[in-house]
Design an enzyme around this catalytic site. Structure first.
Site, PDB file in Angstrom:
ATOM      1  CB  ILE A  89      -0.932   0.145   1.218  1.00  0.00           C
ATOM      2  CG1 ILE A  89      -2.155   1.115   1.173  1.00  0.00           C
ATOM      3  CG2 ILE A  89      -0.022  -0.031   2.736  1.00  0.00           C
ATOM      4  CD1 ILE A  89      -3.084   0.870   2.324  1.00  0.00           C
ATOM      5  CB  CYS A 137      -5.501  -0.352  -2.404  1.00  0.00           C
ATOM      6  SG  CYS A 137      -6.615   0.602  -1.719  1.00  0.00           S
ATOM      7  CD  GLU A 184      -5.844  -4.783  -1.744  1.00  0.00           C
ATOM      8  OE1 GLU A 184      -6.600  -5.367  -0.712  1.00  0.00           O
ATOM      9  OE2 GLU A 184      -5.290  -3.785  -1.663  1.00  0.00           O
ATOM     10  CB  CYS A 213     -11.187  -0.887  -0.849  1.00  0.00           C
ATOM     11  SG  CYS A 213     -10.322  -0.370  -2.270  1.00  0.00           S
TER      12      CYS A 213
END
Length: 140
Positions: free
Chosen positions: A46, A57, A59, A95
């Site tokens: 992150i 983020c 991901e 998220c």
């Protein structure tokens, strides 16, 4: 996925977590995304600055990194997160923005591993986390 494959992906996520830049929240997140045809992992952490909008983020960082290197299809992602020096008691899930971005390249079948450790994790699919995602099929 076999347990050994899951644990290897979780290890990659923990390795990436060490590079998190979160001087304000101190909540480190790491992600490892596995290419569908290449079995190559893209790990990332992150990046959260003082100003909230210009952050990314783990991901999506892993996704953007892999896509920029030519990988376009993925079959699994592992996500780990915790405060510095602590073990997270809850799993860290992607998220909503990350779910939608991952849907574009992994679809509802993408395996999502949310881990506290190599032996303590939840395995689900992106379709379970984002049941009516918008993807390439919606534009056909």
């Amino acid at each position: 996925m076999e347990k050994a494959e899951i644990q290897a992906l979780i290890r990659e996520a923990f390795a990436a977590q060490k590079f998190a830049y979160v001087p304000y929240s101190h909540f480190h997140v790491g992600a490892a995304l596995r290419g569908q045809k290449t079995d190559r992992c893209s790990g990332a952490a992150i990046l959260r600055t003082r100003a909230t909008p210009p952050r990314n983020c783990a991901e999506r960082t892993a996704l953007f990194k892999a896509v920029s290197e030519g990988v376009r299809e993925f079959d699994a992602i592992a996500i780990v997160g915790s405060k510095v020096g602590e073990t997270n008691t809850l799993v860290t899930g992607p998220c909503g923005v990350c779910r939608q971005a991952l849907y574009e390249f992994g679809g509802p079948e993408l395996t999502v591993i949310m881990a506290r450790s190599e032996d303590d994790y939840i395995v689900t699919t992106l379709g379970d986390l984002l049941p009516y995602g918008f993807g390439p099929a919606n534009l056909e």
